[in-house]
Design a protein around this motif. Structure first.
Motif, PDB file in Angstrom:
ATOM      1  N   ALA A   1       0.802  -1.087   0.123  1.00  0.00           N
ATOM      2  CA  ALA A   1       0.007  -0.095  -0.020  1.00  0.00           C
ATOM      3  C   ALA A   1       0.749   1.274  -0.059  1.00  0.00           C
ATOM      4  CB  ALA A   1      -1.020  -0.116   1.277  1.00  0.00           C
ATOM      5  N   SER A   2       2.027   1.170   0.629  1.00  0.00           N
ATOM      6  CA  SER A   2       2.870   2.261   0.692  1.00  0.00           C
ATOM      7  C   SER A   2       3.466   2.771  -0.518  1.00  0.00           C
ATOM      8  CB  SER A   2       4.108   1.945   1.932  1.00  0.00           C
ATOM      9  OG  SER A   2       4.795   1.185   1.275  1.00  0.00           O
ATOM     10  N   LEU A   3       3.577   1.683  -1.433  1.00  0.00           N
ATOM     11  CA  LEU A   3       4.225   1.792  -2.531  1.00  0.00           C
ATOM     12  C   LEU A   3       3.318   2.480  -3.671  1.00  0.00           C
ATOM     13  CD1 LEU A   3       5.888  -1.599  -3.301  1.00  0.00           C
ATOM     14  CD2 LEU A   3       7.114   0.457  -2.406  1.00  0.00           C
ATOM     15  N   GLY A   4       2.055   2.819  -3.376  1.00  0.00           N
ATOM     16  CA  GLY A   4       1.239   3.368  -4.328  1.00  0.00           C
ATOM     17  C   GLY A   4       1.165   2.845  -5.580  1.00  0.00           C
ATOM     18  N   ASN A   5       1.295   3.655  -6.412  1.00  0.00           N
ATOM     19  CA  ASN A   5       1.328   3.639  -8.134  1.00  0.00           C
ATOM     20  C   ASN A   5       2.247   2.529  -8.566  1.00  0.00           C
ATOM     21  OD1 ASN A   5      -0.798   5.305  -8.369  1.00  0.00           O
ATOM     22  ND2 ASN A   5       0.384   7.127  -9.027  1.00  0.00           N
ATOM     23  N   GLU A   6       3.480   2.286  -7.808  1.00  0.00           N
ATOM     24  CA  GLU A   6       4.368   1.269  -8.281  1.00  0.00           C
ATOM     25  C   GLU A   6       3.815   0.036  -8.140  1.00  0.00           C
ATOM     26  OE1 GLU A   6       7.195   2.204  -9.365  1.00  0.00           O
ATOM     27  OE2 GLU A   6       6.980   4.395  -8.727  1.00  0.00           O
ATOM     28  N   THR A   7       2.703  -0.232  -7.428  1.00  0.00           N
ATOM     29  CA  THR A   7       2.209  -1.653  -7.577  1.00  0.00           C
ATOM     30  C   THR A   7       1.051  -1.951  -8.418  1.00  0.00           C
ATOM     31  OG1 THR A   7       0.336  -0.726  -5.945  1.00  0.00           O
ATOM     32  CG2 THR A   7       2.385  -1.674  -4.920  1.00  0.00           C
ATOM     33  N   GLU A   8       1.118  -1.016  -9.434  1.00  0.00           N
ATOM     34  CA  GLU A   8       0.067  -1.180 -10.265  1.00  0.00           C
ATOM     35  C   GLU A   8       0.195  -2.645 -11.183  1.00  0.00           C
ATOM     36  OE1 GLU A   8      -1.651   0.883 -14.602  1.00  0.00           O
ATOM     37  OE2 GLU A   8      -0.239   1.745 -13.104  1.00  0.00           O
ATOM     38  N   SER A   9       1.173  -2.997 -11.391  1.00  0.00           N
ATOM     39  CA  SER A   9       1.585  -4.213 -12.089  1.00  0.00           C
ATOM     40  C   SER A   9       1.200  -5.357 -11.207  1.00  0.00           C
ATOM     41  CB  SER A   9       3.144  -4.412 -12.336  1.00  0.00           C
ATOM     42  OG  SER A   9       4.135  -4.439 -11.421  1.00  0.00           O
ATOM     43  N   ALA A  10       0.962  -5.095  -9.908  1.00  0.00           N
ATOM     44  CA  ALA A  10       0.608  -6.374  -9.283  1.00  0.00           C
ATOM     45  C   ALA A  10      -0.779  -6.558  -8.763  1.00  0.00           C
ATOM     46  CB  ALA A  10       1.267  -6.207  -7.517  1.00  0.00           C
ATOM     47  N   VAL A  11      -1.527  -5.496  -9.326  1.00  0.00           N
ATOM     48  CA  VAL A  11      -3.087  -5.464  -9.015  1.00  0.00           C
ATOM     49  C   VAL A  11      -3.788  -6.694  -9.333  1.00  0.00           C
ATOM     50  CG1 VAL A  11      -5.132  -4.378  -9.736  1.00  0.00           C
ATOM     51  CG2 VAL A  11      -3.393  -2.796  -8.811  1.00  0.00           C
ATOM     52  N   PRO A  12      -3.574  -7.245 -10.880  1.00  0.00           N
ATOM     53  CA  PRO A  12      -4.331  -8.299 -11.203  1.00  0.00           C
ATOM     54  C   PRO A  12      -3.875  -9.511 -10.315  1.00  0.00           C
ATOM     55  CG  PRO A  12      -3.146  -7.335 -13.131  1.00  0.00           C
ATOM     56  CD  PRO A  12      -2.569  -6.512 -11.805  1.00  0.00           C
ATOM     57  N   VAL A  13      -2.637  -9.753  -9.792  1.00  0.00           N
ATOM     58  CA  VAL A  13      -2.280 -10.775  -9.187  1.00  0.00           C
ATOM     59  C   VAL A  13      -3.092 -10.917  -7.629  1.00  0.00           C
ATOM     60  CG1 VAL A  13      -0.493 -11.957  -8.066  1.00  0.00           C
ATOM     61  CG2 VAL A  13      -0.089 -10.802  -9.714  1.00  0.00           C
ATOM     62  N   MET A  14      -3.244  -9.495  -7.028  1.00  0.00           N
ATOM     63  CA  MET A  14      -3.911  -9.226  -5.762  1.00  0.00           C
ATOM     64  C   MET A  14      -5.359  -9.642  -6.055  1.00  0.00           C
ATOM     65  SD  MET A  14      -2.536  -5.757  -4.609  1.00  0.00           S
ATOM     66  CE  MET A  14      -0.664  -5.308  -5.077  1.00  0.00           C
ATOM     67  N   ILE A  15      -5.984  -9.303  -7.329  1.00  0.00           N
ATOM     68  CA  ILE A  15      -7.277  -9.642  -7.540  1.00  0.00           C
ATOM     69  C   ILE A  15      -7.538 -11.066  -7.755  1.00  0.00           C
ATOM     70  CG2 ILE A  15      -9.161  -9.325  -9.231  1.00  0.00           C
ATOM     71  CD1 ILE A  15      -8.354  -6.545  -9.603  1.00  0.00           C
ATOM     72  N   ALA A  16      -6.639 -11.873  -8.055  1.00  0.00           N
ATOM     73  CA  ALA A  16      -6.700 -13.386  -8.118  1.00  0.00           C
ATOM     74  C   ALA A  16      -6.868 -13.925  -6.897  1.00  0.00           C
ATOM     75  CB  ALA A  16      -5.398 -13.891  -8.813  1.00  0.00           C
ATOM     76  N   TYR A  17      -6.012 -13.336  -5.864  1.00  0.00           N
ATOM     77  CA  TYR A  17      -6.090 -13.695  -4.457  1.00  0.00           C
ATOM     78  C   TYR A  17      -7.535 -13.523  -3.525  1.00  0.00           C
ATOM     79  CZ  TYR A  17      -0.991 -14.345  -4.389  1.00  0.00           C
ATOM     80  OH  TYR A  17       0.216 -14.369  -4.824  1.00  0.00           O
ATOM     81  N   LEU A  18      -8.321 -12.786  -4.401  1.00  0.00           N
ATOM     82  CA  LEU A  18      -9.783 -12.488  -3.719  1.00  0.00           C
ATOM     83  C   LEU A  18     -10.564 -13.947  -3.920  1.00  0.00           C
ATOM     84  CD1 LEU A  18     -10.854  -9.103  -5.205  1.00  0.00           C
ATOM     85  CD2 LEU A  18     -10.060  -9.763  -2.854  1.00  0.00           C
ATOM     86  N   ARG A  19      -9.728 -14.926  -4.564  1.00  0.00           N
ATOM     87  CA  ARG A  19     -10.572 -16.137  -4.926  1.00  0.00           C
ATOM     88  C   ARG A  19     -10.199 -17.256  -3.649  1.00  0.00           C
ATOM     89  NH1 ARG A  19      -9.084 -16.637  -9.945  1.00  0.00           N
ATOM     90  NH2 ARG A  19     -10.957 -15.860 -10.996  1.00  0.00           N
ATOM     91  N   GLU A  20      -9.380 -16.712  -2.899  1.00  0.00           N
ATOM     92  CA  GLU A  20      -8.987 -17.577  -1.892  1.00  0.00           C
ATOM     93  C   GLU A  20      -9.913 -17.974  -1.069  1.00  0.00           C
ATOM     94  OE1 GLU A  20      -5.851 -18.724  -0.809  1.00  0.00           O
ATOM     95  OE2 GLU A  20      -4.795 -17.851  -2.578  1.00  0.00           O
TER      96      GLU A  20
END
Length: 356
Positions: free
Chosen positions: A84-103
């Motif tokens: 969260a502290s990385l802000g826009n730098e984490t844009e590339s990780a967003v799809p991976v995070m969304i995939a974890y909503l399937r957990e």
């Protein structure tokens, strides 16, 4: 299936190509500690990454994302805070995070959902896409994340509205709550004016209840209630929305009392007054003296429905025990029994024979 393959390929690409020095991470002592079999070692490694400059933190982005599914909750939370502290730098990780909503683990999903909501603008396009995912857990997580963003997620409103007619209950409920938290009242009013029955029900029940504290829709809803040219179902939804806000709708008491005389929305108005509670009591007591027996009946029902006993209404309700309309007498009796004071119960006991 195709979306899952894309997600898998994306994860592979992130891990091996996101940084020029990523291939060397296998020999990086800190990276090894982030993969350690001991949760304490992983936690200390995350804290060490947190002390780095931004450019160095980004170097460890894939491992931070991987830590979101760590079996240790503290490791998860620290990884989430770093991302969260990385802000826009984490844009590339967003799809991976969304995939974890399937957990299947709800706590883990909540961690990721909170993280996505903290990213705000960076995550919105991907979250809008996730609202159309075939997995209901993904749709629920996306709804909650967008709701947490509040008014910053206005561009998601059309996609959230599309979910209101979904067959399942959880997703439409969550979408209507998110619409309320986003807080665009004009859009909510439009839905209860022209939306489907299901949409109106969800918006009046959930969205208006979850509006931000600084937003007061009372006047807009009152205007809709008063507008007899509007569809009865729309006026009904407006009344229900006022009721869902409870004491926050105290400025709507007079129009709601007047609405009890309306054949189409009278009962809903009485129910809303009951939810508003003691803030509506004085006006509702006055309505007990109406020349319209329907209004007297609905007013008695409203008083009975109030969460706190409406003791002040007892004398007026006692008078109605001898009302010429039996329905009014019965409603007054029921209200007195609900209030339950000795005076109220004694009056009911004395009048019981005449009510048979």
């Amino acid at each position: 299936m195709f979306s899952r393959i894309k997600t898998f390929l994306f994860v592979v690409m992130v891990f091996f190509y996101a940084s020029p020095s990523l291939m060397a991470q296998s020999s990086d002592p800190l990276s090894e500690r982030l993969r350690s079999g001991q949760s304490f070692a992983r936690l200390l490694a995350l804290q060490e990454v947190g002390q780095f400059a931004l450019a160095e933190q980004v170097h460890y982005l894939p491992l931070l994302v991987e830590a979101l599914k760590d079996k240790d909750a503290d490791v998860q939370l620290n990884a989430a805070a770093l991302l969260a502290s990385l802000g826009n730098e984490t844009e590339s990780a967003v799809p991976v995070m969304i995939a974890y909503l399937r957990e299947p683990d709800s706590e883990r999903r909540d961690v990721v959902m909170t993280l996505l909501s903290n990213l705000r603008r960076t995550a919105i396009p991907a979250l809008i896409d996730a609202l159309r995912d075939e997995d209901p857990n993904i749709r629920l997580g996306a709804c909650r994340a967008l709701g947490k963003m509040g008014k910053g997620a206005e561009e998601a409103i059309p996609s959230l509205i599309d979910l209101l007619d979904e067959v399942s209950q959880d997703v439409p409920d969550c979408a209507s709550v998110a619409l309320g938290k986003i807080g665009k009242v004009d859009d909510l009013i439009e839905i209860i004016q022209s939306g489907s029955d299901r949409q109106r029900e969800l918006i009046s029940k959930n969205a208006f209840y979850h509006l931000p504290e600084e937003i007061d829709p009372t006047e807009a809803l009152i205007e809709l209630v008063k507008n007899e040219e509007s569809r009865p179902k729309a006026r009904l939804s407006a009344v229900n929305a006022l009721g869902s806000r409870g004491s926050k709708s105290k400025n709507a008491v007079s129009p709601l009392v007047a609405a009890m005389a309306d054949q189409e929305i009278g009962f809903a108005a009485a129910r809303a007054l009951g939810k508003i509670g003691l803030s509506a009591l004085s006006n509702t007591i006055e309505a007990l003296g109406s020349t319209d027996f329907i209004v007297r009946s609905w007013a008695s029902y409203a008083i009975k429905s109030m969460e706190q006993p409406a003791v002040e209404a007892v004398p007026s309700l006692i008078k109605l025990l001898d009302d010429q309309e039996l329905i009014v007498s019965l409603d007054a009796k029921s209200a007195l029994e609900r209030i339950g004071t000795s005076k109220a119960l004694e009056a009911v006991k004395r009048s019981s024979i005449s009510l048979r």
